[in-house]
Design a protein around this motif. Structure first.
Motif, short mmCIF file in Angstrom:
data_model
loop_
_atom_site.label_atom_id
_atom_site.label_comp_id
_atom_site.label_asym_id
_atom_site.label_seq_id
_atom_site.Cartn_x
_atom_site.Cartn_y
_atom_site.Cartn_z
N LEU A 145 -20.90 54.38 -56.15
CA LEU A 145 -21.51 55.10 -55.02
C LEU A 145 -20.52 55.26 -53.87
N TYR A 147 -17.28 55.55 -54.17
CA TYR A 147 -16.36 56.63 -54.57
C TYR A 147 -16.99 57.99 -54.36
N ILE A 148 -18.26 58.14 -54.74
CA ILE A 148 -18.94 59.44 -54.58
C ILE A 148 -19.07 59.80 -53.11
N TRP A 151 -15.66 60.79 -51.76
CA TRP A 151 -15.28 62.10 -52.32
C TRP A 151 -16.02 63.23 -51.62
N MET A 152 -17.33 63.08 -51.43
CA MET A 152 -18.12 64.14 -50.81
C MET A 152 -17.74 64.32 -49.34
#
Length: 287
Positions: A145, A147-148, A151-152
Motif C-alpha cells: 500500500l 508503494y501504491i 506511486w500515485m
C-alpha cells in the motif's frame, strides 16, 4: 537533533555516498544500544542529581514525567500516565458516528476488510507460527500500500508540475503519519503521555536513519557504479536547518510549560508546522 544534523551533513552536497548512509545505520545502532541500557543511565543520573539535592529524590522519579495536563486525574493514575496493567488496554470511548454514516462506512470499507481477512490470519488464540505469518502478511500489505500511495502521489505531482520533494513532505508525510498519530492519540487518552511523545520521536529517528539510510546504502553500494545516490532538491538543506530550530523551540516550550502537553503546546506545534511547510514550499517551487 543528532539524526537531523547528520542528515543535513549527508545531503549538503546533493549526493549520498555509501559510507555516509552506512554511518546513518551505525548511528541508529548506537541509538538502540542507548535505549537498551536506558534504565541504567537513569539510575546513574539519579545518583548524580541526588547528591546535589539536599532533600534527595523520590524513589519513583524515574517514571515521573508529567507530560499530560489532565484535569480529572484518577487516584490510581500517576502524572506520568503509569497505570495498572489491567487498565492500559481498555477500550477508548470515541464518539460513535451516526447510523447512516456508520452504514456508508461499512459498505465502502467492506471490500478492503474482506480482502485483509482472507489474506491475514487472525492473531487471536493461534499458534506461534500463525502469529509470525500474521506479522509477515501485515508487513507485506503495508509495503504494498505504501508503494501504491507513493506511486500515485508521484504521478499526481508530475501532472500538476509539483516537485517531488513538496509532494513528499506534505501528502506522503501526512498520509504515512496518520497511523502514528492515531496510536499516539489512543495512548494519550489512556494517560500514557510519555509513550505518546516517545512514539513520535522514535519513529522520526527510525525514519531518518533507517528508512533513508538503508535504501541509500543498498542503492549506492549494489546498484550504482559511482557508489553514490543523487539528491535532487533545492530546499532540503534549508528545511533541515529550520527543522533543527523547530526542535529547539519545541524543547524550550516544554521547559517553559513544566514538561506538560496541553492545548498551548499543541497550538504552537501546529503553528511551527505550518511555518515550516510554507518556507519549504517557497524554496522548492519556482513561482
Amino acid at each position: 537533533m543528532a539524526s537531523v544534523t547528520i542528515l543535513a551533513f549527508v545531503i549538503q552536497d546533493g549526493q549520498v555516498m555509501w559510507y555516509e548512509s552506512l554511518a546513518m545505520l551505525i548511528l541508529y545502532s548506537l541509538y538502540i544500544l542507548v535505549m537498551k541500557y536506558n534504565s541504567k543511565l537513569i539510575e546513574i543520573s539519579q545518583e548524580y542529581i541526588g547528591r546535589r539535592l539536599e532533600d534527595g529524590l523520590p524513589e519513583d522519579i524515574g517514571v515521573l514525567s508529567p507530560l499530560l495536563n489532565r484535569k480529572n486525574k484518577t487516584p490510581h493514575v500517576l502524572e506520568s500516565g503509569t497505570q495498572p496493567r489491567r487498565e492500559i488496554f481498555t477500550e477508548i470511548p470515541f464518539d460513535q458516528p451516526t447510523r447512516i454514516w456508520n452504514i456508508i462506512g461499512k459498505v465502502l470499507t467492506y471490500p478492503g476488510h474482506l480482502l485483509l481477512k482472507l489474506t491475514i490470519p487472525s492473531c487471536h488464540n493461534q499458534a506461534n507460527v500463525l502469529l509470525i505469518l500474521t506479522f509477515f502478511m501485515c508487513g507485506i500489505w503495508m509495503a504494498g500500500l505504501t508503494y501504491i500511495i507513493t506511486w500515485m502521489i508521484t504521478i499526481l505531482g508530475v501532472e500538476l508540475t509539483i516537485p517531488h520533494a513538496v509532494m513528499g513532505i506534505t501528502f506522503i508525510a501526512a498520509g504515512l503519519s496518520i497511523p502514528e498519530m492515531v496510536s499516539s492519540v489512543i495512548v494519550a487518552k489512556q494517560g500514557l503521555g510519555s509513550m505518546a511523545l516517545s512514539n513520535t520521536i522514535g519513529s522520526s529517528i527510525f525514519g531518518i536513519l533507517v528508512c533513508m539510510g538503508l535504501p541509500w546504502f543498498l542503492d549506492a553500494s549494489l546498484i550504482r557504479s559511482n557508489h553514490f545516490t543523487p539528491i535532487s532538491s533545492a530546499g532540503l538543506d534549508h528545511s533541515l536547518f529550520i527543522l533543527v530550530i523547530c526542535i529547539l523551540i519545541m524543547y524550550l516550550l516544554f521547559c517553559c510549560n513544566n514538561f506538560k502537553l496541553d492545548m498551548k503546546i499543541g497550538l504552537m506545534c501546529l503553528i511551527m508546522y505550518v511555518f515550516f511547510i510554507i518556507l519549504f514550499i517557497y524554496t522548492e517551487v519556482k513561482f
